[in-house]
Design a protein around this motif. Structure first.
Motif, mmCIF file in Angstrom:
data_model
loop_
_atom_site.group_PDB
_atom_site.id
_atom_site.type_symbol
_atom_site.label_atom_id
_atom_site.label_comp_id
_atom_site.label_asym_id
_atom_site.label_seq_id
_atom_site.Cartn_x
_atom_site.Cartn_y
_atom_site.Cartn_z
ATOM 1 N N ALA A 289 0.846 -1.340 -0.109
ATOM 2 C CA ALA A 289 -0.004 0.082 0.091
ATOM 3 C C ALA A 289 0.818 1.243 0.114
ATOM 4 C CB ALA A 289 -0.749 -0.036 1.244
ATOM 5 N N LEU A 290 1.926 1.173 0.612
ATOM 6 C CA LEU A 290 2.653 2.371 0.846
ATOM 7 C C LEU A 290 3.569 2.640 -0.546
ATOM 8 C CD1 LEU A 290 4.506 4.701 2.747
ATOM 9 C CD2 LEU A 290 6.061 2.678 3.135
ATOM 10 N N GLY A 291 4.065 1.603 -1.355
ATOM 11 C CA GLY A 291 4.526 1.840 -2.419
ATOM 12 C C GLY A 291 3.659 2.340 -3.484
ATOM 13 N N ALA A 292 2.211 1.710 -3.483
ATOM 14 C CA ALA A 292 1.273 2.108 -4.500
ATOM 15 C C ALA A 292 0.938 3.782 -4.318
ATOM 16 C CB ALA A 292 0.191 1.057 -4.454
ATOM 17 N N ALA A 293 0.725 3.970 -3.023
ATOM 18 C CA ALA A 293 0.267 5.334 -2.676
ATOM 19 C C ALA A 293 1.432 6.354 -3.050
ATOM 20 C CB ALA A 293 -0.266 5.378 -1.138
ATOM 21 N N VAL A 294 2.685 6.353 -2.546
ATOM 22 C CA VAL A 294 3.498 7.151 -3.095
ATOM 23 C C VAL A 294 3.682 7.314 -4.546
ATOM 24 C CG1 VAL A 294 6.045 7.767 -2.734
ATOM 25 C CG2 VAL A 294 4.682 6.788 -0.892
ATOM 26 N N GLY A 295 3.471 6.598 -5.319
ATOM 27 C CA GLY A 295 3.370 6.616 -6.658
ATOM 28 C C GLY A 295 2.424 7.534 -7.376
ATOM 29 N N THR B 234 3.376 -1.018 -14.760
ATOM 30 C CA THR B 234 4.244 -0.678 -13.735
ATOM 31 C C THR B 234 5.276 -1.732 -13.621
ATOM 32 O OG1 THR B 234 2.634 0.752 -12.884
ATOM 33 C CG2 THR B 234 4.559 0.434 -11.575
ATOM 34 N N GLU B 235 6.363 -1.377 -13.471
ATOM 35 C CA GLU B 235 7.482 -2.474 -13.096
ATOM 36 C C GLU B 235 7.561 -3.061 -11.998
ATOM 37 O OE1 GLU B 235 11.019 -1.965 -16.095
ATOM 38 O OE2 GLU B 235 10.838 -0.204 -14.534
ATOM 39 N N HIS B 236 7.473 -2.395 -10.770
ATOM 40 C CA HIS B 236 7.842 -2.976 -9.281
ATOM 41 C C HIS B 236 6.709 -3.344 -8.436
ATOM 42 C CE1 HIS B 236 11.569 -0.564 -10.019
ATOM 43 N NE2 HIS B 236 12.088 -1.440 -9.764
ATOM 44 N N GLY B 237 5.904 -4.378 -9.119
ATOM 45 C CA GLY B 237 4.893 -5.128 -8.407
ATOM 46 C C GLY B 237 4.033 -4.458 -7.489
ATOM 47 N N TYR B 238 3.521 -3.298 -7.568
ATOM 48 C CA TYR B 238 2.553 -2.841 -6.685
ATOM 49 C C TYR B 238 1.253 -3.672 -6.957
ATOM 50 C CZ TYR B 238 5.861 0.850 -6.329
ATOM 51 O OH TYR B 238 7.035 1.693 -5.825
ATOM 52 N N GLU B 239 0.953 -4.007 -8.278
ATOM 53 C CA GLU B 239 -0.274 -4.631 -8.762
ATOM 54 C C GLU B 239 -0.230 -6.191 -8.108
ATOM 55 O OE1 GLU B 239 1.942 -3.259 -10.839
ATOM 56 O OE2 GLU B 239 0.740 -1.900 -12.071
ATOM 57 N N PHE C 106 12.221 3.447 -2.674
ATOM 58 C CA PHE C 106 12.887 2.458 -3.216
ATOM 59 C C PHE C 106 13.777 1.992 -2.311
ATOM 60 C CE2 PHE C 106 12.415 2.225 -8.079
ATOM 61 C CZ PHE C 106 11.439 2.760 -8.236
ATOM 62 N N ARG C 107 14.365 2.536 -1.459
ATOM 63 C CA ARG C 107 15.373 2.040 -0.570
ATOM 64 C C ARG C 107 14.515 1.308 0.465
ATOM 65 N NH1 ARG C 107 20.591 3.637 1.681
ATOM 66 N NH2 ARG C 107 21.183 1.689 2.857
ATOM 67 N N LEU C 108 13.588 2.059 1.189
ATOM 68 C CA LEU C 108 12.621 1.352 2.279
ATOM 69 C C LEU C 108 12.082 0.108 1.867
ATOM 70 C CD1 LEU C 108 10.606 4.710 3.234
ATOM 71 C CD2 LEU C 108 12.637 3.509 4.480
ATOM 72 N N LEU C 109 11.721 -0.242 0.644
ATOM 73 C CA LEU C 109 10.963 -1.279 0.129
ATOM 74 C C LEU C 109 11.822 -2.326 -0.652
ATOM 75 C CD1 LEU C 109 7.562 0.253 -0.589
ATOM 76 C CD2 LEU C 109 8.337 -0.529 1.351
ATOM 77 N N ALA C 110 13.157 -1.791 -0.851
ATOM 78 C CA ALA C 110 14.242 -2.611 -1.856
ATOM 79 C C ALA C 110 13.785 -2.898 -2.981
ATOM 80 C CB ALA C 110 14.541 -3.877 -0.911
ATOM 81 N N LEU C 111 13.164 -1.809 -3.747
ATOM 82 C CA LEU C 111 12.390 -1.956 -4.982
ATOM 83 C C LEU C 111 13.367 -2.207 -6.282
ATOM 84 C CD1 LEU C 111 9.420 0.514 -4.794
ATOM 85 C CD2 LEU C 111 9.469 -1.983 -4.470
ATOM 86 N N ASP C 112 14.488 -1.585 -5.904
ATOM 87 C CA ASP C 112 15.646 -1.756 -6.608
ATOM 88 C C ASP C 112 16.756 -2.626 -6.521
ATOM 89 O OD1 ASP C 112 16.459 -0.193 -4.749
ATOM 90 O OD2 ASP C 112 17.186 1.574 -5.928
ATOM 91 N N SER C 113 16.428 -3.602 -5.652
ATOM 92 C CA SER C 113 17.408 -4.396 -5.332
ATOM 93 C C SER C 113 17.872 -5.445 -6.410
ATOM 94 C CB SER C 113 16.989 -5.582 -4.216
ATOM 95 O OG SER C 113 16.671 -4.836 -3.144
ATOM 96 N N ASN C 114 19.078 -5.688 -6.647
ATOM 97 C CA ASN C 114 19.665 -6.524 -7.842
ATOM 98 C C ASN C 114 20.769 -7.387 -7.216
ATOM 99 O OD1 ASN C 114 18.203 -5.711 -10.207
ATOM 100 N ND2 ASN C 114 18.946 -3.624 -10.006
ATOM 101 N N PRO C 115 20.702 -8.566 -7.778
ATOM 102 C CA PRO C 115 22.136 -9.494 -7.126
ATOM 103 C C PRO C 115 23.011 -9.126 -7.948
ATOM 104 C CG PRO C 115 20.567 -10.675 -8.814
ATOM 105 C CD PRO C 115 19.518 -9.432 -8.418
#
Length: 664
Positions: free
Chosen positions: A86-92, A294-299, A342-351
């Motif tokens: 919910a936080l990720g979707a709302a901020v967007g 959208t890319e980062h999985g809010y859906e 992105f930092r709070l939710l690790a949305l741009d995490s990449n191995p």
């Protein structure tokens, strides 16, 4: 300075947004937010979570209704739960010049707050009591070190608002209605794909203007005489595309579109990742589709759009067009809120890229170690994201907070190259196990024992302990080298439990992998997954002598039920030899009649029971007809209702339970 409207005007001039944390007791925090909002423009304010009386709000569990819209200010009431999705979707959805007002307990005590969102990660609500949240601990640490965050604490002065300076941010549309070069390129690709009948996939993070771009493309196509339709998970999700289209753009729900099949030259699919992959592919086979996502999985389906749908679409149409928009449209590139989110939710995490050589080293990694080493956390979470198409921001909280979770990591020269995430399940209280068997209780979690007990007809399944492998992943650069099998072999030596287990979409490749590693099938789901289109398979490896003694019996019942329903395993795995246990069949038949067991799961056992038993009270001719029709392999209760004159599916099952009571 306490001129909040003036501060928001400065933010708008710079194209930025800010996070304001209001920290204290809930009544105080809500009152401060309500007072603050009264001094700001009331239009387009979204309040997520519990709100003061008469304040319009959206429950956190229904945050999807916020998608596809734009808001001037947001209040996120974390007293109702810090729901990461919910936080990720709302901020967007927050526009430039806006405040994200985060209401939370005193920061020093927030990690120990009885957060309602924790209930999503435990089997029973009371198990969330007394839990300290590592996820919230990490959030607090990041907020303390983040630039531009405003903190308003109870019993402390109102925060001093900074004076902002710098070049003004201007949004200027060109003659095509585009805001930047990336949008112009994407619009040209959408129009070219529509003219040539070639599908196009448009991806972007939130706030990049992809929905408005769909509307611009639709207007151009409609004015050129094309028959254009718009579809999306809901009309709300399509609101921005509709607002940017002239003339009016017809909207149809995706299921209605596939059922009615109206004529159209082009179908625009907005928020595509929120639709099941089989539905998206059905649309692509029927129409020339322009997909935006959208890319980062809010859906609801996370990375399914990227990992499942796009490869399947490329197989259907090798000339599929692809466009990506990275430049923000709702805010400037200097906005500090998006990188913080992105930092709070690790949305741009990449191995990280793995070393080319080095012996693998396997070890358990504790959640406390992840909390202390955020780089390792991001690396591991990036790996786990690759392992599953339904990854969401909530999975980060599950990794850090869910009870019974353990993490095994394979390192090469100190770099994580593979990982397995396990969940402890089973060994349930006898009364709860009985209620699950009878269909009276369905607690969260405990996927393997619950499903095997209720759907698999194995009453004793809840007595055993399981370590369910939720995810296992090997970095793509290290695959086909046996690392995944080595990790499973290591886990077999490490666990002290009855079963290692797994549940996954039953593709031939995965069935082969798990069976090659000694796992045996005990259940195959009745319905295909809405995202992958695959049936869920459950497989077990016995880790104790007690488990070894029952597994072949469980397999035998699974084989008998599959055979008697005319079902087969997906390609690559034989059906276990059937073994019928008459006492188990009798118990399933009795408890179907007297409680709430599932017809589809128990139908083979009911049919076998009736064939070998005489009723105590003879059923009426109508009951005999019902038993014959409803217990036929593959019969659907709704169709039986139409044929025999029942009101519907529920009345058929109710009547069937009554008919089965004739045998007891």
């Amino acid at each position: 300075m306490t001129d909040w409207p003036g501060f928001c005007r400065q933010l708008l001039q710079r194209g930025e947004r800010r996070l304001l944390i209001v920290s204290g007791e809930q009544d105080w925090a809500q009152a401060r937010a309500q007072s603050l909002l009264s001094s700001l423009a009331p239009a387009h304010i979204l309040w997520l979570g519990e709100a003061p009386f008469a304040q319009p709000h959206c429950p956190l569990g229904k945050f999807h209704t916020a998608l596809g819209r734009e808001y001037h200010h947001l209040v996120f009431n974390a007293f109702s739960g810090l729901h990461p999705d919910a936080l990720g979707a709302a901020v967007g959805a927050l526009a430039a010049g806006g405040l994200l007002v985060l209401l939370c307990p005193p920061l020093q005590r927030w990690h120990a707050y009885a957060d309602p969102d924790l209930r999503r990660y435990v089997a029973l609500p009371e198990q969330a009591e007394g839990l300290n949240s590592r996820f919230i601990t990490r959030v607090i640490a990041l907020l303390h070190s983040a630039p531009g965050v405003l903190l308003w604490q109870q019993h402390r002065p109102v925060p001093t608002l900074p004076l902002l300076s710098g070049a003004p941010w201007r949004l200027q549309r060109d003659r095509h209605g585009c805001l930047n070069r990336q949008q112009r390129h994407a619009l040209a690709l959408l129009l070219r794909g529509a003219r040539r009948g070639v599908p196009v996939v448009l991806t972007a993070d939130r706030g990049r203007g992809k929905s408005s771009l769909l509307g611009l493309a639709a207007g151009r196509l409609l004015r050129a005489g094309k028959r254009v339709l718009l579809t999306a998970p809901s009309p709300d999700a399509a609101a921005r595309a509709l607002a940017h289209c002239e003339p009016d753009l017809p909207f149809m729900a995706p299921d209605a579109l596939l059922a009615e099949r109206p004529a159209a030259d082009v179908v625009l699919v907005d928020e595509a990742a929120a639709l099941p992959v089989p539905m998206l592919l059905a649309l692509a086979r029927r129409y020339c589709c322009l997909f935006a996502s959208t890319e980062h999985g809010y859906e609801g389906t996370g990375l399914g759009f990227t990992l499942k749908f796009q490869p399947a679409l490329a197989a259907l149409s090798p000339t599929v067009g692809k466009a990506h928009i990275g430049t923000p449209a709702r805010w400037s590139q200097g906005d500090p809120l998006e990188p913080l989110l992105f930092r709070l939710l690790a949305l741009d995490s990449n191995p990280p890229a793995p070393p080319s050589a080095g012996a693998p080293n396997m070890e358990w990694v504790t959640r406390q170690r992840l909390l202390a080493d955020d780089t390792l956390l991001q690396q591991v979470f990036g790996l786990l994201t690759l392992a599953h198409y339904q990854t969401r921001p909530s999975d980060l909280r599950q990794l850090l907070d869910a009870p019974g979770v353990s993490l095994a990591v394979v390192f090469r020269q100190g770099v994580p190259v593979a990982a397995a995430l396990l969940q402890r399940e089973g060994e349930l209280d006898g009364a709860l196990a009985t209620a699950i068997w009878r269909g009276q209780r369905r607690p969260r979690g405990h996927l393997l024992p619950q499903s095997l007990c209720f759907h698999g007809g194995l009453m004793d399944a809840c007595d055993f302990g399981y370590a369910r492998i939720m995810r296992i992943v090997v970095h793509p650069a290290c695959q086909q080298a046996g690392i995944g099998s080595q990790l499973l072999g290591w886990l077999k030596q490490q666990v002290n439990i009855d079963f290692l287990g797994t549940s996954f979409g039953a593709s031939p490749e995965l069935l082969t992998f798990w069976s090659r590693n000694g796992f045996l099938p005990v259940r195959l789901g009745l319905a295909a997954d809405g995202v992958s289109g695959l049936h869920a398979a459950m497989m077990l490896w016995p880790a104790s002598s007690r488990a070894q003694s029952v597994l072949h019996e469980w397999q035998g019942q699974f084989g008998a039920d599959m055979r008697d329903e005319g079902r087969t395993m997906p390609t690559g795995l034989p059906l276990p030899p059937p073994r019928v246990n008459e006492q188990r069949d009798a118990r399933r038949a009795h408890d179907f009649a007297c409680y709430h067991r599932d017809l589809h799961a128990d139908r083979p056992a009911l049919r076998r029971f009736i064939a070998h038993h005489t009723p105590v009270h003879p059923p009426t001719p109508h009951q005999q007809a019902l038993l014959q029709a409803a217990l036929h392999p593959g019969a659907e209760p709704a169709q039986v209702a139409k044929r025999l004159g029942y009101a519907g599916q529920k009345s058929v099952i109710t009547a069937l339970r009554l008919a089965m009571k004739c045998y007891f």
